[in-house]
Structures are given as C-alpha cells and as structure tokens.
Design a protein around this motif. Structure first.
Motif, PDB file in Angstrom:
ATOM      1  N   ASP A   1       0.891  -1.198  -0.068  1.00 51.73           N
ATOM      2  CA  ASP A   1      -0.007   0.001  -0.014  1.00 51.73           C
ATOM      3  C   ASP A   1       0.951   1.177   0.048  1.00 51.73           C
ATOM      4  N   LEU A   2       1.969   0.982   0.592  1.00 54.36           N
ATOM      5  CA  LEU A   2       2.956   2.329   0.671  1.00 54.36           C
ATOM      6  C   LEU A   2       3.552   2.677  -0.542  1.00 54.36           C
TER       7      LEU A   2
ATOM      8  N   GLU B   1      -3.056   1.868  10.106  1.00 54.06           N
ATOM      9  CA  GLU B   1      -1.674   1.725  10.242  1.00 54.06           C
ATOM     10  C   GLU B   1      -0.890   2.006   8.698  1.00 54.06           C
ATOM     11  N   ILE B   2      -1.966   2.111   7.709  1.00 54.82           N
ATOM     12  CA  ILE B   2      -1.531   2.032   6.323  1.00 54.82           C
ATOM     13  C   ILE B   2      -2.100   3.597   5.977  1.00 54.82           C
ATOM     14  N   SER B   3      -3.437   3.951   6.321  1.00 58.62           N
ATOM     15  CA  SER B   3      -3.790   5.289   5.743  1.00 58.62           C
ATOM     16  C   SER B   3      -3.291   6.378   6.365  1.00 58.62           C
ATOM     17  N   LEU B   4      -2.813   6.654   7.303  1.00 57.49           N
ATOM     18  CA  LEU B   4      -2.230   7.702   7.769  1.00 57.49           C
ATOM     19  C   LEU B   4      -0.748   7.976   7.269  1.00 57.49           C
ATOM     20  N   PRO B   5       0.349   6.827   7.108  1.00 57.92           N
ATOM     21  CA  PRO B   5       1.363   6.961   6.552  1.00 57.92           C
ATOM     22  C   PRO B   5       1.106   7.142   4.872  1.00 57.92           C
ATOM     23  N   ALA B   6       0.144   6.625   4.397  1.00 58.67           N
ATOM     24  CA  ALA B   6      -0.056   6.906   2.934  1.00 58.67           C
ATOM     25  C   ALA B   6      -0.557   8.178   2.732  1.00 58.67           C
ATOM     26  N   PHE B   7      -1.333   8.783   3.679  1.00 55.66           N
ATOM     27  CA  PHE B   7      -1.649  10.029   3.498  1.00 55.66           C
ATOM     28  C   PHE B   7      -0.473  11.078   3.677  1.00 55.66           C
TER      29      PHE B   7
ATOM     30  N   ALA C   1       6.131   7.068   9.995  1.00 54.85           N
ATOM     31  CA  ALA C   1       4.722   6.984  10.522  1.00 54.85           C
ATOM     32  C   ALA C   1       4.558   5.348  10.564  1.00 54.85           C
ATOM     33  N   PHE C   2       4.750   4.567   9.721  1.00 61.42           N
ATOM     34  CA  PHE C   2       4.374   3.433   9.489  1.00 61.42           C
ATOM     35  C   PHE C   2       5.021   2.505  10.612  1.00 61.42           C
ATOM     36  N   VAL C   3       6.409   2.493  10.658  1.00 58.74           N
ATOM     37  CA  VAL C   3       6.774   1.797  12.006  1.00 58.74           C
ATOM     38  C   VAL C   3       6.621   2.206  13.392  1.00 58.74           C
ATOM     39  N   LEU C   4       6.276   3.586  13.282  1.00 56.75           N
ATOM     40  CA  LEU C   4       5.753   4.224  14.535  1.00 56.75           C
ATOM     41  C   LEU C   4       4.499   3.696  15.148  1.00 56.75           C
TER      42      LEU C   4
ATOM     43  N   ALA D   1      13.713   3.392   8.379  1.00 57.29           N
ATOM     44  CA  ALA D   1      13.313   4.407   9.053  1.00 57.29           C
ATOM     45  C   ALA D   1      14.166   5.197   9.619  1.00 57.29           C
ATOM     46  N   LEU D   2      15.206   4.634  10.324  1.00 57.12           N
ATOM     47  CA  LEU D   2      16.360   5.362  11.221  1.00 57.12           C
ATOM     48  C   LEU D   2      16.977   6.105  10.172  1.00 57.12           C
TER      49      LEU D   2
END
Length: 473
Positions: free
Chosen positions: A146-147, A407-413, A435-438, A457-458
């Motif tokens: 999705d990402l 977990e998908i929608s916010l990182p995608a946004f 955002a996804f890993v967080l 992510a790091l």
C-alpha cells in the motif's frame, strides 16, 4: 547453398532470435507496434527537457535545452534498442518522469548537475546489483504494497503540480509576492494572458483525446497547442511564455548536440553533502526507479502474454539488469535515469509481442535526434498538460490503498500530502515510512515492519535531523 536457401536461413534465424512466430506475431505487427509505442511516448522528448531545464543546480546553472533534448532521444535510442535486441521483449525505455523531477527539484539544488547525474549513475548500478543478487526480493517485501501505491500516487501529484506551476496556472508562494498560501491561482490570484489560454486548450484537448483512446493523444495535443502558441505569438506577441517562446523554427533538421555526454562527477556529491543525505537521495532514486520498473514490466509483459501462470516472467533478471544499465546510462548522458515506459502497452495493444517492436521504437528515437529544432519551439504551456495528465493517471494507484487501516492510511496520507507540498519525494517517503513503523510499534507490532524497514526509517530520522544535529555540534 543457393542464394534463396541462404536468405531463408537468415529469415529463420531472425525469426528465431526475436521469437516472432513462437509468440504468434509477424514482422508487420511488430513494426506497427513499435511505431505506436513511439507515438505514445514521444512526448518525453519535450517533457524531460522541460523538467530538467526548469531547475538550476547549486551554482545557479541550467542545462542546455537543445543538449538535453538530444541526449533524451539518444539515451532512449540506445536503451530501447538494447532491450529489444538482447532482452527480446516489447518494452521501450526513456527518461523516467518519476526520477527526473527528483533529480531536478530535489537533488540538483544541493549539488552541481554533474554530481546529480553521478548519483543517477550510481542508482543504475545499484539497481543492477539488486537485480542480479536477488536483494530486490527483500526490499520488495520490506515496503508494504500500500505504501508503494502511495509513493507512486504521491509522485503523480508532484508531477502534476510541476506541470501546473510550469504553465503558470498556479504560482508557488516564493514567487507570489508574499501571499500567505502555498500556491495561488495564476498570477496574484487570477488567470491572465494568452499563454494560459494555450495551456487550458491543450489540457482540455488532451483529456478529450485520452478519453476517446486516440493513439498518440499526448503528442497530438502538444503539437496542436504548440502550433496555436506559434500563431498567437506571431499575431499578438503577448510574451510571458517562460523558458521557450513558440516561434517558427528556422530549420527542421540539425546535427545532434552531444555536449552533455559524459558530464558526470560520480562521487562529487559525497564532498558536498553528508553521507546520510547522499544515502537518502540514492535510496529515493532507487525506490522511484526500481519499483516503477518492476510494476511496469510485469503489467506490460502480462498483457503481451509473456508472464506465466505462476506470475513469473522468464528472463526477468536480464530485463531488470538492462533497465538498471539504462538508468545508469541516463546519468552518463545527463538526461536523467531511463526506465521502462508504461506506454509500451500501447504497442502491445497494437500487436507487439517481441523485442523487434522495441528495436523499431528505439530506431525512431535515434531519428528524433536530428529533429531537435522542432522540440525546441515547444513552450511550457503546450507541454505542461502532459505532466498534469500523467500525474493524474499515476494517482489512480490510490484506489489500491486500504484506507480503513490506520496503520496504512495515515502513512499513505503523509506520503501523498508532503511529497507535492514540499516539492520533495524524499520528505514524503521518509515521513510515511517513519509513521508506519511508529504506528506498528505503539500498537505492539514492532516486529512486523522487519529489520530492513526499521533501518530505512532510522536513516530517514537522521535525514530529517541533519540540520538540528549540525546546530548542536
């Protein structure tokens, strides 16, 4: 051996090499498909120079419009012929719209053009290594599907915004006399001038032709809008066209300009930027080029009947390796990274099934090197509609995103919003992955992203914190 027998043998060898009969095709169908693919993607000869010459590097230098146009055609010529003759698949390559915008508006402002193209060469080399080593599977699995869709759609929004800005339909805040909004309509909040009329007519025509599935819709619209611009400039001389004023060219044919070939500083970026920044830039380039190529190759090859029932395509490793080499070659020519074009599907739809079609397409790009004066009269307002259309089509990937899963929608946004708003693919991708890993971690699923995505992510955290860390030091 008689002459007739010898000629028959040559024909058979030719047929066997390209697998024309084996794939149920004919030479005529392949030639027709090759022409169709070229017409569908010839707009890149205008758009790639438009994007690359629309930006300046860290020294304030712009690339030559004629030079970039020549190199765009030359690079596509070499890459596509090799894909056809060696890869033997109906896939055409040219400068990637998802990469050239990153190079022009994200990387070049921090380094010289030669250093930016050096990073493009390194990107291509990395893609080849990934293709040959099998590491591509690990990376593909690390980033959620999705990402990936969100990244593609975010790039689409970015490209569309570039088109709107280049046309003057919207003006970015730094150019809009202290307004308090990110962009304004036209100049000062309203549309003015004949150039905007040319853009609007070109855009509406392009949408109409595309909706009617007219072959070569993008190129036809660019030509019509350019002719309209030439007529308006001749009659009214309104000015305000930007980089290119549409006028009747003094000549149609000209010798190619190879002055940009080999203008590459392979490791110069490492002396101007921190290692973390360079890594993030390279990661963004690889991400933009590698995954787009994978999706396009599978989609077009499946339409051509080259993908097996298990979803695998014979010779995928070779095709991906050629794609990586083509990306590197794009850096050598200063035309940005090459990749497989989804417009190859137009040729497949017209009968192409083998690499012979790509040889035809590539040869037409070779011929186009001698027609640069024609491309050099196309104003931004005539070419920008293609950026808007292509960007909009890329946004269709949003439909695959699971918007019901936070977990998908916010990182995608975040990817979709931050990429165009900041003019930075890196910022959008970085924000989305962090955002996804967080979200996974705070919901007790910290193992799910996998160690590779945590490392990515790091790296992005370090990228966003570079300036703050520098001030602390």
């Amino acid at each position: 051996m008689t002459k007739a027998a010898s000629e028959t043998k040559k024909v058979n060898a030719f047929d066997r090499w390209f697998r024309i009969t084996e794939r149920g095709s004919t030479v005529g169908a392949e030639v027709r498909g090759g022409f169709t693919t070229f017409m569908a993607m010839a707009y890149i000869l205008v758009l790639n120079p438009l994007i690359l010459t629309g930006a300046t590097d860290v020294t304030g230098e712009r690339l030559s419009l004629v030079g970039v146009t020549t190199m765009t055609a030359f690079s596509a010529f070499i890459a596509t012929v090799i894909m056809g003759a060696i890869g033997r698949v109906p896939l055409a390559l040219a400068a990637a719209l998802t990469v050239n915008a990153v190079v022009a508006y994200q990387i070049a402002p921090h380094v010289t053009w030669a250093q930016a193209m050096g990073l493009v060469v390194l990107e291509g080399i990395l893609i080849m290594i990934l293709a040959l080593s099998g590491a591509r599977t690990a990376i593909m699995n690390a980033i959620p599907r999705d990402l990936k869709y969100a990244i593609g759609a975010g790039l689409g929004l970015f490209i569309a915004l570039i088109g709107l800005v280049n046309a003057g339909f919207v003006t970015r805040r730094p150019d809009s006399d202290g307004t308090t909004v990110p962009v304004v309509l036209g100049s000062g909040g309203e549309l003015q001038g004949w150039p905007i009329v040319v853009f609007l007519i070109g855009l509406l025509l392009m949408i109409a032709l595309w909706g009617r599935k007219v072959p070569g819709a993008v190129m036809i619209s660019i030509v019509v809008a350019t002719v309209l611009g030439i007529v308006i400039e001749t009659v009214a001389s309104p000015g305000g066209w930007g980089l290119v004023t549409p006028t009747v060219p003094e000549r149609i044919f000209a010798a190619p300009d190879f002055s940009l070939f080999g203008q590459v500083d392979l490791f110069g970026a490492f002396t101007h930027l921190s290692i973390v920044t360079v890594i993030v830039f390279l990661f963004t380039l690889v991400l933009s080029g590698f995954f787009d190529a994978m999706g396009t190759i599978i989609a077009v090859s499946d339409e051509a009947g080259l993908v097996k029932k298990d979803g695998k395509m014979p010779g995928m490793g070779l095709v991906l390796s050629i794609d990586g080499a083509a990306a590197a070659f794009g850096g050598v020519t200063s035309s940005s990274a090459n990749t497989v074009f989804v417009e190859s599907a137009a040729g497949v739809g017209d009968g192409a099934r083998t690499g012979l079609a790509s040889v035809v397409t590539g040869s037409l790009f070779g011929l186009a090197m001698f027609l640069v004066p024609l491309a050099a009269v196309v104003p931004q307002q005539a070419a920008a509609p293609a950026l808007v259309l292509v960007g909009g089509l890329m946004c269709a990937q949003m439909r695959h995103i699971d918007w019901t899963n936070v977990e998908i929608s916010l990182p995608a946004f975040l990817i979709l919003a931050i990429t165009p708003f900041t003019y930075s693919v890196t910022a959008g991708v970085g924000a989305g992955i962090i955002a996804f890993v967080l979200l996974k971690a705070v919901r007790g699923k910290w193992r799910e992203p996998g160690w590779l995505l945590w490392i990515v992510a790091l790296v992005f955290v370090a990228y966003f914190g570079i300036n703050a860390l520098g001030q602390l030091g």
